[in-house]
Write a protein that holds these residues in place. Structure first.
Motif, mmCIF file in Angstrom:
data_model
loop_
_atom_site.group_PDB
_atom_site.id
_atom_site.type_symbol
_atom_site.label_atom_id
_atom_site.label_comp_id
_atom_site.label_asym_id
_atom_site.label_seq_id
_atom_site.Cartn_x
_atom_site.Cartn_y
_atom_site.Cartn_z
ATOM 1 N N GLN A 122 -1.992 0.827 -9.083
ATOM 2 C CA GLN A 122 -0.753 0.714 -8.320
ATOM 3 C C GLN A 122 -0.762 1.728 -7.190
ATOM 4 O OE1 GLN A 122 2.875 0.904 -10.623
ATOM 5 N NE2 GLN A 122 4.002 1.717 -8.895
ATOM 6 N N ARG A 123 -0.339 1.263 -6.019
ATOM 7 C CA ARG A 123 -0.246 2.154 -4.862
ATOM 8 C C ARG A 123 1.071 1.871 -4.160
ATOM 9 N NH1 ARG A 123 -4.467 1.724 -0.005
ATOM 10 N NH2 ARG A 123 -4.336 -0.396 -0.765
ATOM 11 N N CYS A 124 1.833 2.911 -3.828
ATOM 12 C CA CYS A 124 3.098 2.774 -3.098
ATOM 13 C C CYS A 124 2.957 3.463 -1.752
ATOM 14 C CB CYS A 124 4.251 3.419 -3.868
ATOM 15 S SG CYS A 124 4.646 2.594 -5.404
ATOM 16 N N VAL A 125 3.330 2.743 -0.704
ATOM 17 C CA VAL A 125 3.245 3.291 0.648
ATOM 18 C C VAL A 125 4.549 2.982 1.368
ATOM 19 C CG1 VAL A 125 2.026 3.193 2.856
ATOM 20 C CG2 VAL A 125 0.743 3.000 0.718
ATOM 21 N N GLU A 126 5.121 3.999 2.008
ATOM 22 C CA GLU A 126 6.341 3.795 2.786
ATOM 23 C C GLU A 126 5.961 3.451 4.221
ATOM 24 O OE1 GLU A 126 10.623 5.846 3.751
ATOM 25 O OE2 GLU A 126 8.924 7.168 3.389
ATOM 26 N N LEU A 127 6.612 2.404 4.745
ATOM 27 C CA LEU A 127 6.432 2.023 6.140
ATOM 28 C C LEU A 127 7.654 2.439 6.933
ATOM 29 C CD1 LEU A 127 5.052 -1.635 5.880
ATOM 30 C CD2 LEU A 127 3.762 0.500 5.951
ATOM 31 N N LEU A 128 7.427 2.935 8.133
ATOM 32 C CA LEU A 128 8.483 3.295 9.069
ATOM 33 C C LEU A 128 8.329 2.428 10.318
ATOM 34 C CD1 LEU A 128 8.280 7.161 8.609
ATOM 35 C CD2 LEU A 128 9.936 5.578 7.581
ATOM 36 N N PRO A 129 9.349 2.357 11.178
ATOM 37 C CA PRO A 129 9.260 1.495 12.354
ATOM 38 C C PRO A 129 7.964 1.705 13.144
ATOM 39 C CG PRO A 129 11.481 2.292 12.123
ATOM 40 C CD PRO A 129 10.646 3.041 11.099
ATOM 41 N N GLY A 130 7.322 0.585 13.462
ATOM 42 C CA GLY A 130 6.050 0.608 14.168
ATOM 43 C C GLY A 130 4.849 0.497 13.249
ATOM 44 N N ASP A 131 5.050 0.713 11.932
ATOM 45 C CA ASP A 131 3.955 0.599 10.964
ATOM 46 C C ASP A 131 3.738 -0.859 10.589
ATOM 47 O OD1 ASP A 131 3.846 3.379 10.944
ATOM 48 O OD2 ASP A 131 4.821 3.577 8.982
ATOM 49 N N CYS A 132 2.517 -1.165 10.178
ATOM 50 C CA CYS A 132 2.214 -2.515 9.709
ATOM 51 C C CYS A 132 1.370 -2.440 8.449
ATOM 52 C CB CYS A 132 1.537 -3.334 10.796
ATOM 53 S SG CYS A 132 0.065 -2.596 11.506
ATOM 54 N N HIS A 133 1.312 -3.568 7.757
ATOM 55 C CA HIS A 133 0.601 -3.627 6.481
ATOM 56 C C HIS A 133 0.011 -5.015 6.297
ATOM 57 C CE1 HIS A 133 -0.381 -3.083 2.310
ATOM 58 N NE2 HIS A 133 0.421 -4.070 1.944
ATOM 59 N N CYS A 134 -1.173 -5.080 5.738
ATOM 60 C CA CYS A 134 -1.850 -6.342 5.442
ATOM 61 C C CYS A 134 -1.956 -6.500 3.934
ATOM 62 C CB CYS A 134 -3.242 -6.346 6.069
ATOM 63 S SG CYS A 134 -4.185 -7.831 5.659
ATOM 64 N N ILE A 135 -1.467 -7.606 3.423
ATOM 65 C CA ILE A 135 -1.578 -7.924 2.002
ATOM 66 C C ILE A 135 -2.667 -8.981 1.871
ATOM 67 C CG2 ILE A 135 -0.383 -8.850 -0.022
ATOM 68 C CD1 ILE A 135 2.238 -7.798 1.390
ATOM 69 N N GLN A 136 -3.730 -8.640 1.163
ATOM 70 C CA GLN A 136 -4.872 -9.531 1.000
ATOM 71 C C GLN A 136 -4.578 -10.615 -0.038
ATOM 72 O OE1 GLN A 136 -7.841 -9.097 2.804
ATOM 73 N NE2 GLN A 136 -6.731 -7.504 3.897
ATOM 74 N N CYS A 137 -5.323 -11.684 0.009
ATOM 75 C CA CYS A 137 -5.198 -12.746 -0.994
ATOM 76 C C CYS A 137 -5.338 -12.159 -2.396
ATOM 77 C CB CYS A 137 -6.300 -13.782 -0.806
ATOM 78 S SG CYS A 137 -6.085 -14.829 0.610
ATOM 79 N N GLY A 138 -4.456 -12.577 -3.259
ATOM 80 C CA GLY A 138 -4.532 -12.174 -4.655
ATOM 81 C C GLY A 138 -3.938 -10.820 -4.975
ATOM 82 N N GLN A 139 -3.549 -10.035 -3.992
ATOM 83 C CA GLN A 139 -2.955 -8.731 -4.270
ATOM 84 C C GLN A 139 -1.485 -8.914 -4.639
ATOM 85 O OE1 GLN A 139 -3.899 -6.553 -0.597
ATOM 86 N NE2 GLN A 139 -5.204 -5.230 -1.832
ATOM 87 N N ALA A 140 -1.125 -8.452 -5.810
ATOM 88 C CA ALA A 140 0.272 -8.490 -6.225
ATOM 89 C C ALA A 140 1.014 -7.396 -5.470
ATOM 90 C CB ALA A 140 0.382 -8.292 -7.733
ATOM 91 N N HIS A 141 2.246 -7.710 -5.067
ATOM 92 C CA HIS A 141 3.005 -6.742 -4.290
ATOM 93 C C HIS A 141 4.506 -6.942 -4.491
ATOM 94 C CE1 HIS A 141 2.338 -10.319 -1.827
ATOM 95 N NE2 HIS A 141 3.490 -10.062 -1.221
ATOM 96 N N ALA A 142 5.231 -5.847 -4.360
ATOM 97 C CA ALA A 142 6.691 -5.835 -4.320
ATOM 98 C C ALA A 142 7.075 -5.024 -3.091
ATOM 99 C CB ALA A 142 7.265 -5.209 -5.585
ATOM 100 N N VAL A 143 8.243 -5.335 -2.537
ATOM 101 C CA VAL A 143 8.679 -4.686 -1.298
ATOM 102 C C VAL A 143 10.128 -4.259 -1.469
ATOM 103 C CG1 VAL A 143 9.010 -5.002 1.183
ATOM 104 C CG2 VAL A 143 7.125 -6.188 0.024
ATOM 105 N N SER A 144 10.425 -3.002 -1.175
ATOM 106 C CA SER A 144 11.813 -2.547 -1.281
ATOM 107 C C SER A 144 12.243 -1.861 0.005
ATOM 108 C CB SER A 144 11.981 -1.607 -2.480
ATOM 109 O OG SER A 144 11.118 -0.502 -2.381
#
Length: 161
Positions: A122-144
């Motif tokens: 498990q990895r948690c990363v906070e995004l702030l305005p201007g940040d981006c993130h790529c979720i690969q196929c098969g990666q389970a994810h939750a977003v808050s």
């Protein structure tokens, strides 16, 4: 968001005949003709760990859609959706995964915490305005969303086999 545009529940949009776009020229979509969809507990998952089950409201403005059952037939690139999303303060998109699509998130306002599961880690990363993130196929994810909520763009595309 403007109230003059079509606004649907997730049920109406995904299981009814609600359109993605109600105008006449889909190459130049006007804001008032683009459908908004309200999700209460987007990707609700009652079996997920506490805090990752999904809760709160997300409003998605479906800019372009090529998902099965809603395909507009405009994009030939493998892009399945392009969405402008608003997640209310402290709302959570429940833990889920996509087996054949990749997702890109680009944060415009507020903050998001992405919880990513990759091979039981498990990895948690906070995004702030201007940040981006790529979720690969098969990666389970939750977003808050943080206390200000969040506005972000999402692009999902079919991954090559």
């Amino acid at each position: 968001m403007k109230n003059s545009s079509p606004h649907f529940s997730a049920e109406q949009f995904h299981h009814g005949d609600a359109p993605v776009f109600s105008g006449t020229d889909p190459q130049f979509k006007r804001d008032a003709e683009i459908s908004r969809v309200s999700y209460q507990a987007a990707h609700h998952n009652p079996t997920a760990p506490s805090g990752q089950q999904g809760g709160g409201a997300l409003v998605g403005k479906w800019l372009y859609c090529e998902e099965p059952g809603k395909a507009e037939g405009l994009l030939k690139s493998g892009v399945e959706l392009f969405m402008d999303s608003h997640l209310e303060p402290h709302a959570v998109i429940g833990l889920h995964q996509h087996h054949d699509t990749e997702e890109l998130y680009y944060l415009l306002e507020g903050s998001l915490t992405i919880t990513l599961y990759d091979q039981q880690q498990q990895r948690c990363v906070e995004l702030l305005p201007g940040d981006c993130h790529c979720i690969q196929c098969g990666q389970a994810h939750a977003v808050s969303a943080g206390e200000q909520g969040a506005r972000f763009m999402v692009v999902a595309a079919k991954a090559p086999l």
